[in-house]
Design an enzyme around this catalytic site. Structure first.
Site, PDB file in Angstrom:
ATOM      1  N   SER A  31       0.808  -1.226   0.000  1.00  0.00           N
ATOM      2  CA  SER A  31       0.000   0.000   0.000  1.00  0.00           C
ATOM      3  C   SER A  31       0.836   1.268   0.000  1.00  0.00           C
ATOM      4  O   SER A  31       0.330   2.328  -0.357  1.00  0.00           O
ATOM      5  CB  SER A  31      -0.920   0.021   1.224  1.00  0.00           C
ATOM      6  OG  SER A  31      -0.168  -0.111   2.410  1.00  0.00           O
TER       7      SER A  31
ATOM      8  N   ASP B 211      -2.917   7.958   8.134  1.00  0.00           N
ATOM      9  CA  ASP B 211      -3.878   7.132   8.863  1.00  0.00           C
ATOM     10  C   ASP B 211      -3.099   6.214   9.802  1.00  0.00           C
ATOM     11  O   ASP B 211      -1.917   6.450  10.054  1.00  0.00           O
ATOM     12  CB  ASP B 211      -4.780   6.353   7.888  1.00  0.00           C
ATOM     13  CG  ASP B 211      -3.995   5.363   7.030  1.00  0.00           C
ATOM     14  OD1 ASP B 211      -2.795   5.136   7.311  1.00  0.00           O
ATOM     15  OD2 ASP B 211      -4.577   4.814   6.080  1.00  0.00           O
TER      16      ASP B 211
ATOM     17  N   HIS C 147      -0.206   4.586   7.330  1.00  0.00           N
ATOM     18  CA  HIS C 147       0.470   5.165   6.160  1.00  0.00           C
ATOM     19  C   HIS C 147       0.977   6.590   6.369  1.00  0.00           C
ATOM     20  O   HIS C 147       0.331   7.371   7.059  1.00  0.00           O
ATOM     21  CB  HIS C 147      -0.488   5.144   4.958  1.00  0.00           C
ATOM     22  CG  HIS C 147      -0.978   3.774   4.650  1.00  0.00           C
ATOM     23  ND1 HIS C 147      -2.217   3.328   5.045  1.00  0.00           N
ATOM     24  CD2 HIS C 147      -0.372   2.734   4.036  1.00  0.00           C
ATOM     25  CE1 HIS C 147      -2.366   2.066   4.671  1.00  0.00           C
ATOM     26  NE2 HIS C 147      -1.259   1.681   4.061  1.00  0.00           N
TER      27      HIS C 147
END
Ligand SMILES: *[C@@H]1O[C@H](CO)[C@@H](O)[C@H](O)[C@H]1NC(C)=O
Ligand SMILES: *[C@@H]1O[C@H](CO)[C@@H](O)[C@H](O)[C@H]1NC(C)=O
Ligand SMILES: *[C@@H]1O[C@H](CO)[C@@H](O)[C@H](O)[C@H]1NC(C)=O
Length: 365
Positions: free
Chosen positions: A43, A330, A333
């Site tokens: 991600s 978040d 990340h």
């Protein structure tokens, strides 16, 4: 040549030289720009592949993700804005490589991105129905199909040249660590952390050699960050400090990865690489936040609950106004602001890059 012709010629020469200088500055001192960027990973560098994995809930194609992206678009990047591969592409003067699953039949002569949120080095990391991602193994297989397609467009020699002049970016390993140190880890019952790290390393080695066999020669390999200090791990400790077990084994993994890369370079002979110590770099941001303009090194910007990390960044979650002052977007990340700094370290830095920085890698022929 008459004198007016001569001065016109001198003028033209000036224009050309100026133009050349501008070009050089724009592509940030690059003498051998790569032909393409191929991205494999998780991600941290996903630009929309997971949008196309039907049942998976590991997605970022909804607000408030993308709140600082052009048109506030939630593209599938796990970020408030651009992520590290956007900045890398800018440095090198190429467009951001598109997500492979967006259109697998596209012409990928400028590169393509296989990265998938939740992906691990190990096949078993996030291979469930709703926690689903494209493993590193599968990403390498996908690159194999891209090579087959390239072979139809270019001759064998051309394909070889294209791939060896391309940059391979690999950002993976965090999710394997989260998996092992998570609260319901099956592996932790049967495998020691050292055995697990060894499995990660041997699988990484296998996939790296597969890429090499397909023609890859220039690599940017990003180690695992100081993930015990991300908000999702801090809230698992009583006082909100970093989680030490996961940091310890991440450090061991990174050390083994560095040794592996040295070995691969000496046995394969024909590769060059930049290894980026994200762990060290992120630690530096977290321990000296004000130097880099950060005021909130511990909490997430978007989420709910303690450190805004008890609930993920969902449309109902709160998000902060001072996003440039947060290291974390978040619970897992980094923000766009963090990625911009990390890519500067990767590209021009001396401290966290081994054996050379990306600019030197790209300029090596
Ligand atoms: C480009 O090279 C010049 C001269 O060597 C140097 O001053 C400048 O900092 C470099 N720019 C980048 C972005 O590396
Ligand atoms: C991982 O998956 C691939 C198929 O995608 C398979 O060929 C390989 O054997 C698997 N590796 C392990 C260790 O199970
Ligand atoms: C690696 O870098 C060295 C030094 O710049 C260069 O001489 C060599 O050709 C490079 N090898 C590859 C495969 O790019």
């Amino acid at each position: 040549m008459g004198s007016s012709q001569k001065s016109f010629f001198v003028f033209l020469l000036h224009v050309l030289v100026l133009h050349f200088v501008v070009l050089l500055t724009r592509a940030e001192n690059i003498t051998h720009a790569p032909e393409a960027i191929y991205v494999l990973g998780d991600s941290l560098v996903d630009v929309g592949n997971n949008n196309h994995i039907k049942l998976s809930i590991i997605k970022a194609d909804f607000p408030h993700n993308g709140v600082d992206y052009p048109d506030k678009k939630a593209t599938g990047r796990f970020s408030n804005g651009k992520n590290a591969v956007d900045f890398l592409a800018e440095k090198v003067g190429l467009p951001t490589s598109p997500p492979y699953l967006q259109n697998v039949n596209q012409n990928f002569l400028k590169g393509v991105n296989f990265a998938s949120g939740g992906a691990g080095i190990l096949n078993t990391t996030n291979d469930g129905t709703i926690h689903r991602a494209i493993s590193l193994t599968r990403q390498v297989e996908m690159f194999g199909s891209v090579v087959q397609k390239l072979e139809k467009q270019l001759n064998t020699n051309g394909v070889h040249k294209h791939i060896s002049n391309s940059l391979f970016v690999i950002v993976i390993g965090s999710n394997d660590m989260f998996g092992y140190f998570g609260s319901n880890s099956e592996f932790a019952k049967t495998t020691s952390p050292q055995q697990y790290v060894d499995m990660m390393i041997s699988t990484f080695q296998f996939q790296f050699k597969a890429l090499h066999m397909l023609g890859a020669r220039k690599f940017l390999i990003v180690g695992v960050g100081v993930i015990g200090c991300c908000p999702s791990q801090r809230i698992r400790t009583k006082t909100g400090e970093c989680k030490e077990d996961i940091n310890l084994w991440t450090t061991k993994y990174n050390q083994q990865l560095k040794v592996l890369l040295e070995q691969l370079k000496s046995t394969l002979g024909d590769i060059n690489y930049t290894y980026f110590d994200t762990y060290g770099a992120l630690s530096k941001l977290i321990t000296n936040p004000s130097t880099y303009g950060f005021t909130a090194p511990e909490e997430a910007c978007c989420g709910l609950g303690k450190l805004r990390a008890e609930f993920a960044c969902l449309p109902i979650s709160h998000y902060c106004a001072n996003r440039n002052e947060h290291i974390f977007w978040d619970l897992y990340h980094p923000t766009e602001a963090t990625d911009r700094i990390l890519v500067d370290f990767i590209y021009n830095g001396q401290q966290f890059v081994t054996p050379i920085n990306l600019q030197q890698l790209i300029n090596s022929t």
